[in-house]
Design a protein around this motif. Structure first.
Motif, PDB file in Angstrom:
ATOM      1  N   ILE A 151       0.651  -1.072  -0.102  1.00 35.49           N
ATOM      2  CA  ILE A 151       0.005   0.124  -0.074  1.00 35.49           C
ATOM      3  C   ILE A 151       0.937   1.296   0.170  1.00 35.49           C
ATOM      4  O   ILE A 151       0.664   2.328  -0.700  1.00 35.49           O
ATOM      5  CB  ILE A 151      -0.760   0.057   1.073  1.00 35.49           C
ATOM      6  CG1 ILE A 151      -2.062  -1.244   0.902  1.00 35.49           C
ATOM      7  CG2 ILE A 151      -1.403   1.457   1.369  1.00 35.49           C
ATOM      8  CD1 ILE A 151      -2.820  -1.324   2.182  1.00 35.49           C
ATOM      9  N   LEU A 152       2.109   1.233   0.792  1.00 31.85           N
ATOM     10  CA  LEU A 152       2.810   2.556   0.726  1.00 31.85           C
ATOM     11  C   LEU A 152       3.282   2.775  -0.497  1.00 31.85           C
ATOM     12  O   LEU A 152       3.574   3.906  -1.078  1.00 31.85           O
ATOM     13  CB  LEU A 152       3.780   2.058   1.926  1.00 31.85           C
ATOM     14  CG  LEU A 152       4.871   3.391   2.121  1.00 31.85           C
ATOM     15  CD1 LEU A 152       4.243   4.411   2.579  1.00 31.85           C
ATOM     16  CD2 LEU A 152       6.061   2.809   3.092  1.00 31.85           C
ATOM     17  N   SER A 153       3.840   1.518  -1.220  1.00 32.44           N
ATOM     18  CA  SER A 153       4.631   1.734  -2.334  1.00 32.44           C
ATOM     19  C   SER A 153       3.753   2.430  -3.350  1.00 32.44           C
ATOM     20  O   SER A 153       4.038   3.224  -4.250  1.00 32.44           O
ATOM     21  CB  SER A 153       5.333   0.470  -3.119  1.00 32.44           C
ATOM     22  OG  SER A 153       5.972   0.139  -2.107  1.00 32.44           O
ATOM     23  N   GLN A 154       2.399   1.827  -3.532  1.00 31.70           N
ATOM     24  CA  GLN A 154       1.324   2.238  -4.357  1.00 31.70           C
ATOM     25  C   GLN A 154       0.760   3.697  -4.186  1.00 31.70           C
ATOM     26  O   GLN A 154       0.737   4.287  -5.095  1.00 31.70           O
ATOM     27  CB  GLN A 154       0.198   1.172  -4.319  1.00 31.70           C
ATOM     28  CG  GLN A 154       0.460  -0.210  -5.038  1.00 31.70           C
ATOM     29  CD  GLN A 154       0.417  -0.207  -6.560  1.00 31.70           C
ATOM     30  OE1 GLN A 154      -0.278   0.740  -7.068  1.00 31.70           O
ATOM     31  NE2 GLN A 154       1.271  -0.974  -6.875  1.00 31.70           N
ATOM     32  N   LYS A 196       9.054   2.203  -8.737  1.00 35.57           N
ATOM     33  CA  LYS A 196       9.687   3.432  -8.286  1.00 35.57           C
ATOM     34  C   LYS A 196       9.451   3.636  -6.805  1.00 35.57           C
ATOM     35  O   LYS A 196      10.025   3.992  -5.824  1.00 35.57           O
ATOM     36  CB  LYS A 196       9.806   4.760  -9.096  1.00 35.57           C
ATOM     37  CG  LYS A 196      10.824   5.785  -8.574  1.00 35.57           C
ATOM     38  CD  LYS A 196      10.863   6.938  -9.652  1.00 35.57           C
ATOM     39  CE  LYS A 196      11.728   6.778 -10.658  1.00 35.57           C
ATOM     40  NZ  LYS A 196      12.112   7.906 -11.562  1.00 35.57           N
ATOM     41  N   GLY A 197       8.108   3.633  -6.608  1.00 39.46           N
ATOM     42  CA  GLY A 197       7.434   3.574  -5.341  1.00 39.46           C
ATOM     43  C   GLY A 197       8.143   2.705  -4.406  1.00 39.46           C
ATOM     44  O   GLY A 197       8.376   2.957  -3.204  1.00 39.46           O
ATOM     45  N   PHE A 198       8.193   1.573  -4.626  1.00 37.57           N
ATOM     46  CA  PHE A 198       8.781   0.239  -4.134  1.00 37.57           C
ATOM     47  C   PHE A 198      10.184   0.659  -3.840  1.00 37.57           C
ATOM     48  O   PHE A 198      10.751   0.449  -2.517  1.00 37.57           O
ATOM     49  CB  PHE A 198       8.556  -0.945  -4.830  1.00 37.57           C
ATOM     50  CG  PHE A 198       9.401  -2.226  -4.225  1.00 37.57           C
ATOM     51  CD1 PHE A 198       8.898  -2.661  -3.168  1.00 37.57           C
ATOM     52  CD2 PHE A 198      10.757  -2.529  -4.764  1.00 37.57           C
ATOM     53  CE1 PHE A 198       9.582  -4.055  -2.419  1.00 37.57           C
ATOM     54  CE2 PHE A 198      11.304  -3.545  -4.061  1.00 37.57           C
ATOM     55  CZ  PHE A 198      10.844  -4.170  -3.054  1.00 37.57           C
ATOM     56  N   TRP A 199      11.141   1.178  -4.557  1.00 38.01           N
ATOM     57  CA  TRP A 199      12.415   1.240  -4.504  1.00 38.01           C
ATOM     58  C   TRP A 199      12.622   2.494  -3.436  1.00 38.01           C
ATOM     59  O   TRP A 199      13.576   2.767  -2.606  1.00 38.01           O
ATOM     60  CB  TRP A 199      13.235   1.413  -5.489  1.00 38.01           C
ATOM     61  CG  TRP A 199      13.591   0.176  -6.288  1.00 38.01           C
ATOM     62  CD1 TRP A 199      13.015  -0.236  -7.641  1.00 38.01           C
ATOM     63  CD2 TRP A 199      14.273  -0.779  -5.910  1.00 38.01           C
ATOM     64  NE1 TRP A 199      13.552  -1.346  -7.999  1.00 38.01           N
ATOM     65  CE2 TRP A 199      14.170  -1.785  -6.854  1.00 38.01           C
ATOM     66  CE3 TRP A 199      15.041  -0.987  -4.869  1.00 38.01           C
ATOM     67  CZ2 TRP A 199      15.103  -3.177  -6.864  1.00 38.01           C
ATOM     68  CZ3 TRP A 199      15.838  -2.409  -4.809  1.00 38.01           C
ATOM     69  CH2 TRP A 199      15.801  -3.166  -5.546  1.00 38.01           C
ATOM     70  N   SER A 200      12.001   3.503  -3.451  1.00 34.70           N
ATOM     71  CA  SER A 200      11.911   4.654  -2.701  1.00 34.70           C
ATOM     72  C   SER A 200      11.709   4.312  -1.219  1.00 34.70           C
ATOM     73  O   SER A 200      12.124   4.906  -0.122  1.00 34.70           O
ATOM     74  CB  SER A 200      11.003   5.621  -2.949  1.00 34.70           C
ATOM     75  OG  SER A 200       9.562   5.100  -2.832  1.00 34.70           O
TER      76      SER A 200
END
Length: 204
Positions: free
Chosen positions: A165-168, A180-184
């Protein structure tokens, strides 16, 4: 645009995090502060369990400290980690604001609150075993041990869903891909692990 009710937000955040976050950005629903406070109670219980706190004090103190200090821990963790992550996503080219990053972090704690609900049956079944180094109830047979492991699996799934959820959510508010959200999200803990490994190598 589709309008969700408050209860619908709590359901759609699981499987439609981007759409839900997009809708939440257009509202001013400060109910997410409550999520942070509740998630903090879960964090405090996790800390007490990991540190075997009941070996040093009473179960009453363990539970009262979770209720008293947990919300404070939740607020501090929310501001600290959302701030660090915001710096990373901006470095990655994100275009959102820190307010939006904080909102995403807060709504991402819904799985952590679900983890908090798991503490109710855990406490009923295993009691002080959850906060001590010696665990006679859990070790009393294959049944209690299997049940304890099942709860552990559920907690792991909920923790993973927090990161999903955080990555999305970050990808939605900062205008980049989910990857990119996941890697951040994992950049800071990954960088910390690398630094620790390098330090150990240099010291040894």
């Amino acid at each position: 645009m589709l309008r969700f009710s408050n209860c619908e937000y709590l359901k759609t955040i699981w499987l439609q995090p981007r759409k839900t976050i997009s809708e939440l950005l257009e509202s001013d629903k400060r109910v997410y502060i409550l999520f942070v406070l509740l998630a903090g109670i879960g964090l405090r219980l996790d800390q007490s369990s990991n540190n075997n706190l009941a070996d040093q004090t009473s179960m009453g103190y363990v539970l009262i400290s979770a209720l008293l200090f947990g919300p404070i821990i939740g607020l501090i963790a929310w501001f600290f980690y959302s701030g660090l992550t915001h710096l990373v996503v901006r470095w990655f080219g994100g275009s959102g604001t820190w307010r939006e990053t904080r909102l995403v972090f807060a709504w991402s704690t819904i799985p952590m609150i679900a983890k908090l609900l798991l503490w109710i049956p855990l406490l009923l079944f295993f009691g002080s075993d959850l906060f001590t180094a010696v665990t006679p109830t859990i070790d009393s047979g294959i049944g209690p041990f299997s049940l304890f492991m099942l709860f552990g699996l559920l907690e792991l799934i909920l923790s993973i869903w927090f990161f999903v959820i955080l990555s999305q959510g970050l990808s939605e508010v900062h205008g980049f891909s989910a990857w990119k959200g996941f890697w951040s999200v994992i950049f800071l803990p990954l960088a910390l692990v690398v630094l620790i490994v390098l330090a150990v190598i240099l010291i040894s």
